[in-house]
Write a protein that holds these residues in place. Structure first.
Motif, PDB file in Angstrom:
ATOM      1  N   VAL A 207       0.859  -1.187   0.000  1.00 58.06           N
ATOM      2  CA  VAL A 207       0.000   0.000   0.000  1.00 58.06           C
ATOM      3  C   VAL A 207       0.890   1.230   0.000  1.00 58.06           C
ATOM      4  O   VAL A 207       1.767   1.390   0.855  1.00 58.06           O
ATOM      5  N   THR A 208       0.649   2.109  -0.996  1.00 57.19           N
ATOM      6  CA  THR A 208       1.523   3.285  -1.143  1.00 57.19           C
ATOM      7  C   THR A 208       0.779   4.596  -0.880  1.00 57.19           C
ATOM      8  O   THR A 208       1.379   5.659  -0.866  1.00 57.19           O
ATOM      9  N   GLY A 209      -0.537   4.510  -0.683  1.00 59.85           N
ATOM     10  CA  GLY A 209      -1.276   5.741  -0.394  1.00 59.85           C
ATOM     11  C   GLY A 209      -2.743   5.462  -0.120  1.00 59.85           C
ATOM     12  O   GLY A 209      -3.243   4.362  -0.380  1.00 59.85           O
ATOM     13  N   PHE A 210      -3.412   6.464   0.472  1.00 63.49           N
ATOM     14  CA  PHE A 210      -4.843   6.348   0.762  1.00 63.49           C
ATOM     15  C   PHE A 210      -5.572   7.444  -0.010  1.00 63.49           C
ATOM     16  O   PHE A 210      -5.061   8.560  -0.122  1.00 63.49           O
ATOM     17  N   GLU A 211      -6.761   7.121  -0.504  1.00 61.66           N
ATOM     18  CA  GLU A 211      -7.566   8.121  -1.212  1.00 61.66           C
ATOM     19  C   GLU A 211      -8.775   8.434  -0.351  1.00 61.66           C
ATOM     20  O   GLU A 211      -9.425   7.516   0.165  1.00 61.66           O
ATOM     21  N   THR A 212      -9.053   9.710  -0.191  1.00 65.58           N
ATOM     22  CA  THR A 212     -10.209  10.080   0.632  1.00 65.58           C
ATOM     23  C   THR A 212     -11.274  10.723  -0.242  1.00 65.58           C
ATOM     24  O   THR A 212     -10.986  11.269  -1.304  1.00 65.58           O
TER      25      THR A 212
END
Ligand SMILES: Cc1cc2nc3c(=O)[nH]c(=O)nc-3n(C[C@H](O)[C@H](O)[C@H](O)COP(=O)(O)OP(=O)(O)OC[C@H]3O[C@@H](n4cnc5c(N)ncnc54)[C@H](O)[C@@H]3O)c2cc1C
Length: 416
Positions: A207-212
């Protein structure tokens, strides 16, 4: 496929060609109800309990390496529930009770060996603290047995009890139900059972990032294998918790340190208890293969290097040999380290984060193997319901705002 003596016999008669992989290797779907980051014991157990306890099966576990390749496969396998505060005692004893039925439940041999765990007292002060500790355990409904010096000697004959010992043993205390379990089996058993209930386990998927989205709630994770949408996301990445929290835009009161362990060449059975000396910072047990498993305290500086420093290695070995001079001719076979997530009050963090629909399980530090069943159980509960399980309620991140810390290390004098 059920594992049994009959299955083994069938395997033997068919030249072992009938075995099927313990879990699938599916391609990632574009969306899941729940995504769990981290394929260690806690992440896998959470996926299993989500499917089993809550009927939520559209779940993915994303692991950047291989299953159990983090601390779950690197620990010294000790399970116990000899904690001091009622909140911790309830949490860890629930976990130990789940361990007691886990082999049967998962149809996978955890090699749980409740051989007893002995803490040594090297001074009058240690004796006083151990009595306080044992009394607290009794008050919390958990068995504990104070031992005289002679009783320690009967149970651990390899220990140097002579009057000239540098760390004289004045007594100790034992939890009989404590012991060891096979760490890889815990990861593999949960993975196999979760997969059988429909959970997708995706290895090599970092996992390289989260999207909100609206209201700042998490709606997807970005991974090395593409974007994956999620209704809710759980993080269980131990030593990398701060890294993931930073990607999600919040901070954790967690520091990451290397914790190391080592094993000697195997020898015939000579030690059938787990023995820990909080005073010297070393602990020892014997594995089923015969190796002497040696562990100690943290390296003293934050690090993400999975190595461990020579200074700690040297002091742990020196303390071990002072207590067990009979091990001095043994050769070390392997030494390794894992990156553990240490919280200021030495207790875990379970529950909501500042990002809506993003939940976390971390802060187990040097002692989260024993907590895998309860860590998974409580993370699954909060992911399924949006509310913390009552066992996890005192361990929320918000305790660092309210000040209701649960400082086990300061209370019991043991490094986590
Ligand atoms: C040497 C040593 C001895 C120990 N001894 C004991 C003991 O005797 N008893 C005890 O109770 N505890 C012990 N512990 C602690 C225990 O091992 C840990 O607390 C526990 O294993 C944590 O499990 P976990 O599932 O949270 O983390 P891990 O098993 O570390 O799993 C986390 C996973 O997350 C993955 N990950 C990280 N970042 C990402 C990302 N960006 N994307 C996807 N995946 C990611 C990692 O690859 C890893 O596999 C010991 C630890 C060590 C290192």
């Amino acid at each position: 496929m059920r594992y049994s003596a009959l299955a083994l016999l069938r395997g033997a008669l068919s030249a072992h060609r009938n075995w099927v992989p313990a879990w699938r290797s599916p391609q990632p779907k574009s969306a899941y109800d729940v995504v769990i980051v981290g394929g260690g014991g806690h992440g896998l157990a959470a996926a299993y309990y989500l499917a089993k306890n809550h009927g939520i099966r559209n779940v993915a576990v994303l692991e950047r390496g291989w299953l159990g390749g983090g601390n779950t496969g690197r620990n010294t396998t000790v399970v116990r529930s000899n904690y001091l505060y009622p909140e911790s005692a309830r949490l860890y004893d629930f976990s130990l009770r789940l361990y007691e039925g886990l082999s049967r439940e998962l149809n996978f041999n955890m090699m749980l060996s409740q051989r007893g765990h002995i803490l040594l007292a090297h001074s009058r002060h240690d004796l006083e603290s151990l009595s306080r500790w044992a009394n607290a355990m009794h008050m919390n409904g958990i068995e504990a047995e104070l031992l005289t010096r002679e009783q320690v000697g009967e149970r651990v004959p390899a220990l140097d009890l002579s009057s000239g010992a540098r760390f004289p043993v004045l007594g100790g205390f034992m939890q009989r139900r404590a012991g060891t379990a096979r760490h890889d089996a815990v990861a593999w058993g949960y993975a196999r059972a979760a997969d059988a209930l429909g959970v997708d386990i995706l290895q090599n998927c970092e996992v390289t990032g989260f999207e909100t989205g609206a209201g700042g709630r998490v709606v997807a994770v970005h991974t090395g294998r593409g974007r994956i949408a999620a209704g809710r996301v759980g993080i269980a990445v131990a030593g990398h918790s701060s890294v993931l929290a930073k990607l999600a835009g919040f901070r954790l009161p967690v520091r990451s340190y290397a914790l190391q362990a080592m094993v000697t060449e195997p020898l015939k059975p000579c030690l059938d208890k787990v023995v820990i000396s909080p005073g010297t910072g070393a602990y020892v047990s014997q594995s089923d293969k015969g190796e002497i498993v040696i562990g100690g305290g943290l390296d003293l500086f934050p690090s993400y290097a999975q190595r461990g420093s020579f200074a700690v290695l040297q002091s742990v070995l020196a303390a071990t040999l002072e207590m067990f001079p009979c091990f001095s001719r043994l050769r070390l076979l392997r030494q390794w380290a894992g990156i553990v997530d240490v919280v200021y009050d030495s207790s875990p963090i379970i529950g909501p984060t500042p990002v809506p629909e993003l939940y976390i399980n971390c802060g187990w530090g040097t002692g989260g193997f024993k907590a895998i069943p309860v860590g998974g159980w409580t993370l699954a509960h909060v992911l399924a319901t949006g509310r913390n399980h009552e066992l996890a309620e005192p361990f929320q991140l918000s305790r660092f705002v309210s000040g209701r810390l649960i400082d086990e290390a300061a209370a019991s004098g043991i490094a986590h």
